[in-house]
Design an enzyme around this catalytic site. Structure first.
Site, PDB file in Angstrom:
ATOM      1  N   ARG B 256       0.955  -1.250   0.125  1.00 57.80           N
ATOM      2  CA  ARG B 256       0.554  -0.039  -0.284  1.00 57.80           C
ATOM      3  C   ARG B 256       0.172   1.368  -0.253  1.00 57.80           C
ATOM      4  O   ARG B 256       1.437   1.428   0.303  1.00 57.80           O
ATOM      5  CB  ARG B 256      -1.211  -0.410   1.020  1.00 57.80           C
ATOM      6  CG  ARG B 256      -2.002   1.278   1.187  1.00 57.80           C
ATOM      7  CD  ARG B 256      -2.943   0.964   2.662  1.00 57.80           C
ATOM      8  NE  ARG B 256      -1.811   2.268   3.263  1.00 57.80           N
ATOM      9  CZ  ARG B 256      -2.182   1.955   4.905  1.00 57.80           C
ATOM     10  NH1 ARG B 256      -2.896   0.940   5.528  1.00 57.80           N
ATOM     11  NH2 ARG B 256      -1.516   2.735   5.363  1.00 57.80           N
ATOM     12  N   HIS B 260      -3.585   5.376   4.213  1.00 55.49           N
ATOM     13  CA  HIS B 260      -5.421   3.837   4.001  1.00 55.49           C
ATOM     14  C   HIS B 260      -6.357   5.058   3.115  1.00 55.49           C
ATOM     15  O   HIS B 260      -6.588   4.727   3.079  1.00 55.49           O
ATOM     16  CB  HIS B 260      -5.553   3.769   5.676  1.00 55.49           C
ATOM     17  CG  HIS B 260      -6.447   3.386   6.032  1.00 55.49           C
ATOM     18  ND1 HIS B 260      -7.102   2.232   5.607  1.00 55.49           N
ATOM     19  CD2 HIS B 260      -7.565   3.303   6.363  1.00 55.49           C
ATOM     20  CE1 HIS B 260      -8.414   1.097   5.854  1.00 55.49           C
ATOM     21  NE2 HIS B 260      -8.970   2.542   6.037  1.00 55.49           N
ATOM     22  N   TYR B 269       3.713   5.365  10.877  1.00 57.36           N
ATOM     23  CA  TYR B 269       3.624   3.913  11.919  1.00 57.36           C
ATOM     24  C   TYR B 269       4.620   3.212  10.867  1.00 57.36           C
ATOM     25  O   TYR B 269       4.570   2.246  10.844  1.00 57.36           O
ATOM     26  CB  TYR B 269       2.194   3.276  11.858  1.00 57.36           C
ATOM     27  CG  TYR B 269       1.058   3.226  10.685  1.00 57.36           C
ATOM     28  CD1 TYR B 269       0.492   4.370  10.682  1.00 57.36           C
ATOM     29  CD2 TYR B 269       0.969   2.745   9.891  1.00 57.36           C
ATOM     30  CE1 TYR B 269      -0.455   4.771  10.003  1.00 57.36           C
ATOM     31  CE2 TYR B 269       0.081   2.439   8.655  1.00 57.36           C
ATOM     32  CZ  TYR B 269      -0.886   3.749   9.057  1.00 57.36           C
ATOM     33  OH  TYR B 269      -1.813   3.758   7.327  1.00 57.36           O
TER      34      TYR B 269
END
Lengths: 325, 362, 402
Positions: B256, B260, B269
């Site tokens: 990814r 998100h 993170y």
């Protein structure tokens, strides 16, 4: 004393309990490293470690079921469900187990847990992220439902919920997560559950509401005050079990009742409040009870979400109609 | 003690990150038309995706989930499907949906807060975006059940992420598909992250493909950035299903590259170096290189494609921006086939109070 | 001229500080070209151009704080169609180093836009718990309240009789009728000294209430001259015999009236209820078939019943199913009265105190003993003529020497 938002107050309460009660564990998706998608658990994993604040795999039924298992065996889990729209897989566990464990073991086992979830609409979010289905849980025996409407109450009620020996569903109105700040002292003092909070005293009509709707309601009340209409505003706070004595005392004084909630109308918690007052307070009523609610439709996508929800004008009109009766 | 059951998971890659073919590359790799067709869709998807992010950043679109890095997986799986197969996506598979005839404007409408975005003009039977994680896996099993019962040579394909493989619904879907030999393909897109939760925290298994073993169906892991591998293996899985041999799990390993959603910040993170490394493996580079190497692509074609894609995207954006809001009563009109009487009063009430949407509360 | 306002950056923040412009006034830009960098709470965000066109005016300078929604840039000939989305795509295709990518501000959500007000919440909140209703306010259902309002009655003036202390619609109706009369202050009993009615007294209260609600009472007064009596005794027995005589003459008064069915049922048996005053109040045992008895039999039966009554040994079946009532009320005082019969019976004969009256006779004045009589009848089904015929026959029997 610190000026904190509602979400900050949640973090404060969680931190207090993590610090003072070693049985407390926070768990859920993205709660650890990321501090929660709304930052409710920000900094907690750093402070208390990955064994007290856990990132779980992605499975809501698992989160609820595992929490029940932990609670039954002496821990105090505080699981988070990322949005109320994803809470439904937990319903099996909450109805069939959390709400029944004490009863079916005659008190031998119990389930002290607090399931937290952001709830409600109005943040321009995609589908499924704006749910208000607190009535589902209010209908379940053995389970408490609590909805704070201010930073101070978020802090005090969450402490009370975590300390309560029975399961609590703690729904946080995300629309007001950061709307305002309030001075809240981080002193570990809980507020009482099972009572309403009177936010405004008045004599002409009682308005019962909760969650983010307290803001629309207070705006409506300010508007009505310009016409010399005096409204008493009561925040239910504990949605189940309802403190109906406070409501009945208010209706005895005013004789009129309007209930405001964001959730859909049919079988919403407003129906329960109305039924209680119709049964026990009928002789004090001067007019029919009115509810101002969301419609009985799926919450529309965000272009139309504000048309779905109760607005200041809808509340003002309902109060005026009730006073005209 | 004797071993009575065993399992083996194979991994397949036909194009390496630099676009060099492996020895066992399939015939598909010699079909320049098919490859160029897929590449065009991949580029178009990326151009669309970039624009959508910009629309969000300029206040014209709500929260949006970018598909950056997933183009080979999404286009490859759709290119393998037949038109009358049914797709049950999650909320990121624009490459697959655009390939199957969903319009760019429809996708923008959805993220722009308008339900008409899910009323596809193209693939009328495909499922809309699905936000509650992995619930779409059960829907694809159900669609497959319908096809099987009616004796139709159609298949269902669901797509979910690595996070979705932890959900009960994922297992339940695979299990019934195995038990009943349903004509379904479970596409698992392992992009290594479920918001902030890395794959290592999600599960103890070495692959996600091996979760198929628990359901008694075959599972295979492919390089999700290799569009040839993705298409080849999904075609094989669909042929198996159409032949009555049941379901398959295809795990496409990718990354990814984006956050998100546009409201997430992955730098909180994820380590910087990890994202950099992943960019080197991204899907567009290698297929473009391969096409160039076999002589069917060049810079001129690339520029023409980019311009064409840009125009197509901009037309879609205009169409989306110029679409007026639905009338208020639309929130009532699709609750039931016939509007129940008790809702008429509420509908009138809503109309009476008129437009209240000034954006969100604040 | 098209103005681009500072967009909602998806972070819910009310404002941003301009860090640097990537364009100048007069520049031609294409959609998605970098426009400016803004700084929100923590880090820097790149804002792309929403239009193609010429930069006409920049509304803020580096260092300025701009509110979300406030004007940022004016475009001339703005057109957001011809977008070099390709350029942006090229950028993305190159491996990015994190050094060049600006740190993203924390939107503190994963979807949507959580509004941030920043203002202070001023509130007072009183926790419930232990609150109970006080009473002391008028209670009535909404329907009664509406009715009162319509009638212009203040509910606080209406005495409530509801089980929960509420004003009922009956209370309202009563109030209306009494309000029409001159209002005199109601006497108030001293609290704490009342006692509940029991036994015969309670029964009387109930039967009189029923009587008042149902019967159309009419009373005829007359006297029976008994100076020709041979034996000056057996008053009660003589009155009972006289009543039976009245029933023979006017059978309509000996029987029952059913108001619901509007039907009248005269009886042949004359069962007379005889009101007896006891310490516990009035009780009314029944002498049965008086029409068949002679005076001795009536006398004996009366004695038996009186003894049993005073001893409270009268069986329940001896107190029911009578056809007419006699009330010998005048033992101490009282000449005439308007006695009340018990529905469904339709008549009651009351005998007042024996009098020595001055009467006119042919040729002069004499003093005769007389019994005052009061015959009440239910005028819903008994006519005045029938009542008079009854009375005449009863008087005739009473005036016989024996």
């Amino acid at each position: 004393m610190a000026e904190v938002t509602l979400i900050d107050a949640v973090t404060m309460a969680l931190a207090w309990e993590l610090e003072h009660d070693s049985r407390v564990v926070v768990l859920g998706e993205d709660v650890g490293v990321n501090g929660g998608v709304f930052r409710a658990t920000a900094g907690l994993q750093t402070r208390f470690g990955a064994e007290r604040v856990l990132d779980t795999p992605l499975a809501e039924g698992m989160i609820a079921g595992v929490a029940i298992g932990m609670a039954a065996q002496g821990m105090i889990p505080v699981p988070e469900i990322q949005f109320m729209g994803f809470i439904y897989p937990t319903v099996d566990q909450i109805i069939n187990h959390a709400g029944r464990l004490r009863n079916r073991t005659r008190g031998r086992l119990s389930c002290p847990m607090v399931l937290r979830a952001p709830y409600g609409g109005g943040i321009h979010a995609p589908e499924h992220h704006s749910e208000s289905t607190e009535a589902l849980f209010a209908h379940m025996p053995g389970v408490r439902v609590v909805i704070p409407s201010s930073p101070a109450r978020a802090y005090g009620l969450l402490l009370a919920a975590i300390r309560d020996p029975d399961p609590v569903i703690f729904l946080e109105p995300k629309r007001i997560y950061r709307l305002n700040k309030q001075n809240v002292e981080d002193n570990g003092k809980a507020l009482p559950l099972d009572v309403c909070y009177t936010l405004r005293q008045g004599t002409d009509i009682t308005i019962v509401t909760w969650g983010a709707m307290t803001f629309e309601t207070l705006k409506a009340v300010d508007q009505l005050a310009k016409s010399n209409i005096s409204c008493e505003v009561i925040d239910l706070a504990t949605i189940s079990p309802i403190d109906y004595e406070t409501i009945l005392e208010s209706v005895e004084k005013t004789g009129r009742l309007v209930i405001v909630h964001e959730a859909a109308r049919t079988c919403g918690v407003g129906a329960e409040v109305a039924a209680i007052v119709a049964e026990k307070g009928l002789y004090d009523l001067k007019a029919p009870i009115r509810r101002v609610t969301g419609y009985d439709v799926v919450m529309p996508l965000f272009r139309r979400e504000m048309d779905y929800m109760p607005s200041v004008s809808k509340i003002v009109d309902a109060v005026r109609e009730t006073l005209d009766d | 003690m004797e071993t009575i059951a065993d399992f083996e998971i194979q991994y397949s890659q036909f194009l390496d990150p630099a676009g060099k073919p492996s020895a066992d590359i399939p015939d598909l790799a010699r079909d320049a038309d098919k490859l160029v067709d897929m590449y065009r869709h991949m580029v178009e998807t990326r151009v669309f995706d970039t624009k959508a992010i910009n629309l969000q950043r300029t206040g014209k679109l709500g929260t949006y989930a970018s598909c950056l890095g997933h183009e080979a997986t999404h286009v490859g799986l759709a290119a393998a499907m037949q038109e009358d197969d049914v797709l049950a996506p999650s909320y990121r598979e624009y490459g697959a949906m655009l390939y199957r005839g969903v319009s760019m404007a429809e996708i923008l409408m959805y993220w722009g807060g308008d339900e008409r975005g899910s009323d596809f003009a193209g693939p009328r039977n495909d499922f809309p975006f699905c936000v509650p994680i992995a619930t779409q896996c059960l829907h694809s099993a159900g669609a497959a059940m319908a096809f099987q019962m009616r004796g139709e040579a159609r298949c269902a394909v669901s797509v979910n992420g690595d996070g979705g493989t932890s959900e009960g619904a994922f297992y339940e879907a695979m299990n019934i598909a195995g038990a009943r030999k349903l004509p379904v393909v479970f596409m698992v897109v392992n992009n290594k992250w479920a918001i902030s939760v890395p794959i290592e925290l999600q599960t103890a298994t070495k692959t996600l493909a091996q979760k198929a073993v628990a359901a008694g169906i075959p599972g295979i892991q492919v390089d999700g950035n290799d569009v040839i591998a993705v298409r080849h293996w999904v075609e094989r899985a669909l042929a198996r299903a159409r032949n009555g041999d049941g379901a398959t799990l295809v795990e496409a390993v990718t990354y990814r590259l984006s956050d998100h959603t546009t409201a997430d910040d992955a730098s909180r993170y994820r380590k910087k170096g990890e994202v950099e490394t992943a960019w080197k493996l991204e899907p567009l580079i290698r297929i473009r290189q391969y096409l160039t190497d076999i002589g069917v692509w060049d810079e001129k074609k690339e520029q023409a494609l980019l311009a064409e894609a840009a125009t197509k995207v901009d037309n879609a954006v205009q169409s989306y921006l110029n679409t007026p809001k639905q009338p208020i009563e639309a929130m009532f009109d699709y609750m039931y086939k016939e509007l129940p009487e008790f809702l008429e009063e509420q509908r009138d009430h809503a109309i009476q109070y008129g437009d209240n949407d000034g954006g969100h509360h604040g | 001229m098209t103005t681009f306002n500072l967009p909602d950056l998806g972070e819910g923040l009310p404002e941003a500080e301009i860090v640097s412009w990537h364009v100048s006034e007069g520049d031609t830009v294409k959609t998605d070209d970098p426009l400016l960098s803004v700084e929100t709470a923590k880090a820097v965000v790149e804002v792309p151009s929403p239009y193609s066109g010429v930069i006409a005016r920049l509304h803020a300078q580096p260092g300025d704080i701009v509110a979300t929604g406030a004007p940022l840039v004016d475009f001339r000939d703005a057109d957001d169609k011809a977008a070099p989305a390709a350029k942006a795509e090229q950028k993305k295709q190159e491996a990015k180093t994190a050094d060049t990518e600006p740190a993203r501000n924390d939107a503190a959500t994963v979807v949507g836009n959580v509004p941030t007000g920043g203002g202070m919440l001023e509130e007072t909140a009183i926790a419930g718990g232990g609150r109970r209703r006080k009473g002391g306010r008028v209670k009535a259902t909404p329907s009664v309240r509406t009715e009162a309002r319509r009638l212009g009655i203040d509910l606080a003036d209406v005495p409530p009789s509801g089980k929960n202390g509420q004003v009922t619609s009956a209370d309202l109706a009563n109030f209306r009728s009494t309000a029409a009369k001159a209002r005199t202050p109601r006497p108030s009993p001293i609290p704490g000294r009342s006692e509940s009615l029991r036994g015969p007294r309670r029964a009387m209260a109930k039967s009189m209430t029923q009587h008042r609600d149902e019967v159309a009472l009419c009373t005829i007064f007359d006297d029976a001259d008994i100076h020709e009596w041979i034996l000056k005794r057996d008053f009660t027995a003589r009155i009972l015999r006289a009543t039976a005589a009245g029933c023979t003459a006017a059978p309509a008064l000996n029987g029952f009236f059913n108001a619901q069915s509007m039907s009248h049922q005269p009886e042949s048996r004359v069962d007379i209820a005889m009101a007896v005053d006891t310490e516990d109040g009035l009780i009314v045992p029944v002498v049965r078939n008086v029409e068949e008895m002679n005076l001795d039999q009536i006398r004996n039966e009366i004695a038996r019943i009186k003894k049993a009554t005073i001893e409270r040994s009268v069986a329940p079946q001896d107190m029911i199913n009578f056809t007419i009532t006699v009330s010998n009320f005048g033992t101490l005082a009282g000449r005439y009265a308007t006695p009340l019969m018990v529905p469904p019976t339709v008549a009651i004969l009351g005998a007042g105190k024996l009098q020595h009256d001055v009467v006119a006779v042919m040729g002069g004045i004499e003093v005769h003993r007389r019994i005052p009589l009061s015959l009440s009848f239910d005028h819903r089904c008994i006519t005045g003529g029938e009542a008079c015929r009854f009375l005449a026959a009863a008087i005739a029997d009473l005036e016989k020497p024996q």
